[in-house]
Design a protein around this motif. Structure first.
Motif, mmCIF file in Angstrom:
data_model
loop_
_atom_site.group_PDB
_atom_site.id
_atom_site.type_symbol
_atom_site.label_atom_id
_atom_site.label_comp_id
_atom_site.label_asym_id
_atom_site.label_seq_id
_atom_site.Cartn_x
_atom_site.Cartn_y
_atom_site.Cartn_z
ATOM 1 N N THR A 1 0.855 -1.189 0.000
ATOM 2 C CA THR A 1 0.000 0.000 0.000
ATOM 3 C C THR A 1 0.896 1.245 0.000
ATOM 4 O O THR A 1 2.102 1.165 0.257
ATOM 5 C CB THR A 1 -0.912 0.013 1.242
ATOM 6 O OG1 THR A 1 -0.111 -0.195 2.412
ATOM 7 C CG2 THR A 1 -1.953 -1.083 1.149
ATOM 8 N N GLY A 2 0.290 2.403 -0.274
ATOM 9 C CA GLY A 2 1.064 3.638 -0.320
ATOM 10 C C GLY A 2 1.569 4.041 1.050
ATOM 11 O O GLY A 2 0.838 3.952 2.045
ATOM 12 N N ARG A 3 2.807 4.468 1.112
ATOM 13 C CA ARG A 3 3.379 4.893 2.389
ATOM 14 C C ARG A 3 2.890 6.291 2.747
ATOM 15 O O ARG A 3 2.419 7.041 1.896
ATOM 16 C CB ARG A 3 4.909 4.862 2.342
ATOM 17 C CG ARG A 3 5.518 5.869 1.407
ATOM 18 C CD ARG A 3 7.033 5.756 1.381
ATOM 19 N NE ARG A 3 7.615 6.125 2.666
ATOM 20 C CZ ARG A 3 8.928 6.022 2.929
ATOM 21 N NH1 ARG A 3 9.756 5.542 2.014
ATOM 22 N NH2 ARG A 3 9.388 6.395 4.103
ATOM 23 N N VAL A 4 3.026 6.633 4.033
ATOM 24 C CA VAL A 4 2.596 7.950 4.481
ATOM 25 C C VAL A 4 3.599 9.002 4.021
ATOM 26 O O VAL A 4 4.775 8.722 3.796
ATOM 27 C CB VAL A 4 2.428 7.999 6.011
ATOM 28 C CG1 VAL A 4 1.506 6.882 6.483
ATOM 29 C CG2 VAL A 4 3.769 7.925 6.727
ATOM 30 N N GLU A 5 3.124 10.237 3.894
ATOM 31 C CA GLU A 5 3.964 11.356 3.487
ATOM 32 C C GLU A 5 3.970 12.410 4.592
ATOM 33 O O GLU A 5 3.021 12.540 5.360
ATOM 34 C CB GLU A 5 3.420 11.983 2.196
ATOM 35 C CG GLU A 5 3.274 11.026 1.032
ATOM 36 C CD GLU A 5 4.585 10.733 0.350
ATOM 37 O OE1 GLU A 5 5.579 11.437 0.657
ATOM 38 O OE2 GLU A 5 4.637 9.819 -0.492
ATOM 39 N N TRP B 1 0.675 12.942 9.727
ATOM 40 C CA TRP B 1 1.135 12.526 8.412
ATOM 41 C C TRP B 1 0.013 12.686 7.398
ATOM 42 O O TRP B 1 -1.138 12.924 7.757
ATOM 43 C CB TRP B 1 1.645 11.084 8.428
ATOM 44 C CG TRP B 1 0.625 10.045 8.784
ATOM 45 C CD1 TRP B 1 -0.274 9.427 7.957
ATOM 46 C CD2 TRP B 1 0.398 9.469 10.087
ATOM 47 N NE1 TRP B 1 -1.039 8.519 8.643
ATOM 48 C CE2 TRP B 1 -0.649 8.519 9.949
ATOM 49 C CE3 TRP B 1 0.986 9.660 11.343
ATOM 50 C CZ2 TRP B 1 -1.113 7.770 11.023
ATOM 51 C CZ3 TRP B 1 0.511 8.909 12.411
ATOM 52 C CH2 TRP B 1 -0.523 7.995 12.246
ATOM 53 N N GLU B 2 0.371 12.538 6.127
ATOM 54 C CA GLU B 2 -0.593 12.663 5.042
ATOM 55 C C GLU B 2 -0.700 11.357 4.274
ATOM 56 O O GLU B 2 0.292 10.642 4.096
ATOM 57 C CB GLU B 2 -0.183 13.794 4.084
ATOM 58 C CG GLU B 2 -0.251 15.172 4.703
ATOM 59 C CD GLU B 2 0.179 16.259 3.737
ATOM 60 O OE1 GLU B 2 0.803 15.918 2.692
ATOM 61 O OE2 GLU B 2 -0.112 17.449 3.993
ATOM 62 N N LEU B 3 -1.922 11.067 3.833
ATOM 63 C CA LEU B 3 -2.183 9.961 2.911
ATOM 64 C C LEU B 3 -2.517 10.603 1.576
ATOM 65 O O LEU B 3 -3.559 11.238 1.432
ATOM 66 C CB LEU B 3 -3.334 9.090 3.413
ATOM 67 C CG LEU B 3 -3.127 8.472 4.810
ATOM 68 C CD1 LEU B 3 -4.361 7.679 5.211
ATOM 69 C CD2 LEU B 3 -1.888 7.586 4.839
ATOM 70 N N VAL B 4 -1.630 10.433 0.613
ATOM 71 C CA VAL B 4 -1.731 11.210 -0.611
ATOM 72 C C VAL B 4 -2.508 10.500 -1.701
ATOM 73 O O VAL B 4 -3.398 11.071 -2.331
ATOM 74 C CB VAL B 4 -0.322 11.583 -1.126
ATOM 75 C CG1 VAL B 4 -0.405 12.325 -2.456
ATOM 76 C CG2 VAL B 4 0.406 12.433 -0.089
ATOM 77 N N SER B 5 -2.207 9.216 -1.947
ATOM 78 C CA SER B 5 -2.704 8.609 -3.180
ATOM 79 C C SER B 5 -3.570 7.376 -2.988
ATOM 80 O O SER B 5 -4.726 7.361 -3.403
ATOM 81 C CB SER B 5 -1.514 8.263 -4.091
ATOM 82 O OG SER B 5 -0.606 7.421 -3.399
ATOM 83 N N ASP B 6 -3.056 6.344 -2.374
ATOM 84 C CA ASP B 6 -3.655 5.012 -2.426
ATOM 85 C C ASP B 6 -5.057 4.996 -1.805
ATOM 86 O O ASP B 6 -5.215 5.145 -0.585
ATOM 87 C CB ASP B 6 -2.750 4.028 -1.694
ATOM 88 C CG ASP B 6 -3.097 2.585 -1.998
ATOM 89 O OD1 ASP B 6 -4.241 2.331 -2.428
ATOM 90 O OD2 ASP B 6 -2.229 1.722 -1.808
ATOM 91 N N LYS C 1 -9.034 12.743 -1.503
ATOM 92 C CA LYS C 1 -8.136 13.893 -1.498
ATOM 93 C C LYS C 1 -6.928 13.556 -0.635
ATOM 94 O O LYS C 1 -6.735 12.415 -0.238
ATOM 95 C CB LYS C 1 -8.863 15.125 -0.946
ATOM 96 C CG LYS C 1 -10.130 15.494 -1.707
ATOM 97 C CD LYS C 1 -10.821 16.683 -1.056
ATOM 98 C CE LYS C 1 -12.105 17.038 -1.787
ATOM 99 N NZ LYS C 1 -12.818 18.176 -1.140
ATOM 100 N N ILE C 2 -6.098 14.548 -0.370
ATOM 101 C CA ILE C 2 -4.999 14.353 0.562
ATOM 102 C C ILE C 2 -5.554 14.403 1.980
ATOM 103 O O ILE C 2 -6.122 15.412 2.392
ATOM 104 C CB ILE C 2 -3.910 15.426 0.366
ATOM 105 C CG1 ILE C 2 -3.295 15.319 -1.029
ATOM 106 C CG2 ILE C 2 -2.832 15.283 1.436
ATOM 107 C CD1 ILE C 2 -2.258 16.386 -1.316
ATOM 108 N N ASP C 3 -5.438 13.309 2.689
ATOM 109 C CA ASP C 3 -5.981 13.219 4.049
ATOM 110 C C ASP C 3 -4.863 13.404 5.067
ATOM 111 O O ASP C 3 -3.805 12.777 4.959
ATOM 112 C CB ASP C 3 -6.650 11.867 4.268
ATOM 113 C CG ASP C 3 -7.845 11.666 3.344
ATOM 114 O OD1 ASP C 3 -8.826 12.399 3.514
ATOM 115 O OD2 ASP C 3 -7.768 10.795 2.460
ATOM 116 N N THR C 4 -5.096 14.241 6.057
ATOM 117 C CA THR C 4 -4.134 14.451 7.134
ATOM 118 C C THR C 4 -4.584 13.665 8.361
ATOM 119 O O THR C 4 -5.711 13.825 8.827
ATOM 120 C CB THR C 4 -4.010 15.939 7.494
ATOM 121 O OG1 THR C 4 -3.555 16.661 6.333
ATOM 122 C CG2 THR C 4 -3.012 16.139 8.617
ATOM 123 N N ILE C 5 -3.692 12.833 8.863
ATOM 124 C CA ILE C 5 -3.976 12.000 10.036
ATOM 125 C C ILE C 5 -3.147 12.523 11.206
ATOM 126 O O ILE C 5 -1.950 12.783 11.062
ATOM 127 C CB ILE C 5 -3.630 10.521 9.773
ATOM 128 C CG1 ILE C 5 -4.296 10.035 8.482
ATOM 129 C CG2 ILE C 5 -4.037 9.670 10.965
ATOM 130 C CD1 ILE C 5 -5.794 10.061 8.512
#
Length: 215
Positions: free
Chosen positions: A17-21, A36-41, A67-71
């Motif tokens: 899965t996509g890593r956090v950004e 952190w942000e979840l950008v794509s997956d 969208k870009i989600d901030t956790i």
């Protein structure tokens, strides 16, 4: 050529899965806040945070919005010290991302015992007889606020919060060395304490004990 890699994928292709950004750590009192942000997956449904060499962890359910989600999550009940945090994402089939890692600091009693109240040089009545003039020594590094509680001449409690000053370009001018308690009740005692931030992005302010002063 396929014989060179067939043994490595005999159980099927490895799916990540996509890593956090943008993983960031904010220090606190016996806790650390992570963001952190979840950008794509879009398949991501869960994030997990590990620390203490994987001995401790917490899970964060995720509902992607497209969208870009901030956790943001706060890791509580930490002893004072430096921690390494690893964050992974997961989908519903248990596939995980590669890790994202960051160091974070938890502050506690050792830091709290190292801070001291700002020193007051003098507190004297102003010529108008109504106000009290305060003159301070310099503020220590990491000072965030000086809180002064007093009683005004109407018998009501009042609070003066003293903070760092900035010019029009955003450059620090430090704390003022002189301040005024307006309409001060004659003969009353005021109390003050100093709040410290162990880092500019800290989520908790550490306060000294109050000091009582009678002008």
């Amino acid at each position: 050529m396929s014989s060179n890699y067939e043994d490595f994928i005999k159980d099927g292709e490895i799916v990540y899965t996509g890593r956090v950004e943008g993983l960031t750590a904010y220090p606190g009192r016996n806790r650390v806040k992570l963001s952190w942000e979840l950008v794509s997956d879009p398949k991501i449904t869960l994030c997990k945070v590990f620390w203490n060499n994987g001995a401790d962890s917490l899970s964060v359910p995720v509902k992607k919005t497209g969208k870009i989600d901030t956790i943001q999550v706060v890791v509580n009940n930490l002893n004072e010290g430096l921690y390494s945090f690893q964050v992974y994402t997961y989908d519903n089939e248990g596939h995980s991302s590669v890790k994202s890692e960051i160091a974070g600091v938890s502050y506690g009693d050792n830091y709290a015992n190292s801070i001291f109240n700002r020193s007051l040089k003098s507190a004297k009545k102003a010529p108008n007889g109504k106000d009290i003039w305060l003159e301070w020594f310099g503020a220590a590094q990491q000072t965030a606020v000086v809180e002064v509680n007093y009683t005004n001449d109407g018998g009501q409690p009042a609070t003066l919060l003293l903070t760092e000053r900035f010019d029009n370009l955003g450059r620090s001018r430090g704390f003022s060395n002189t301040d005024t308690l307006y309409n001060y009740k004659p003969g009353a005692t005021f109390n003050y304490r100093t709040g410290f931030l162990p880092g500019k992005e800290a989520i908790d302010t550490f306060y000294t004990s109050y000091k009582a002063v009678t002008p």
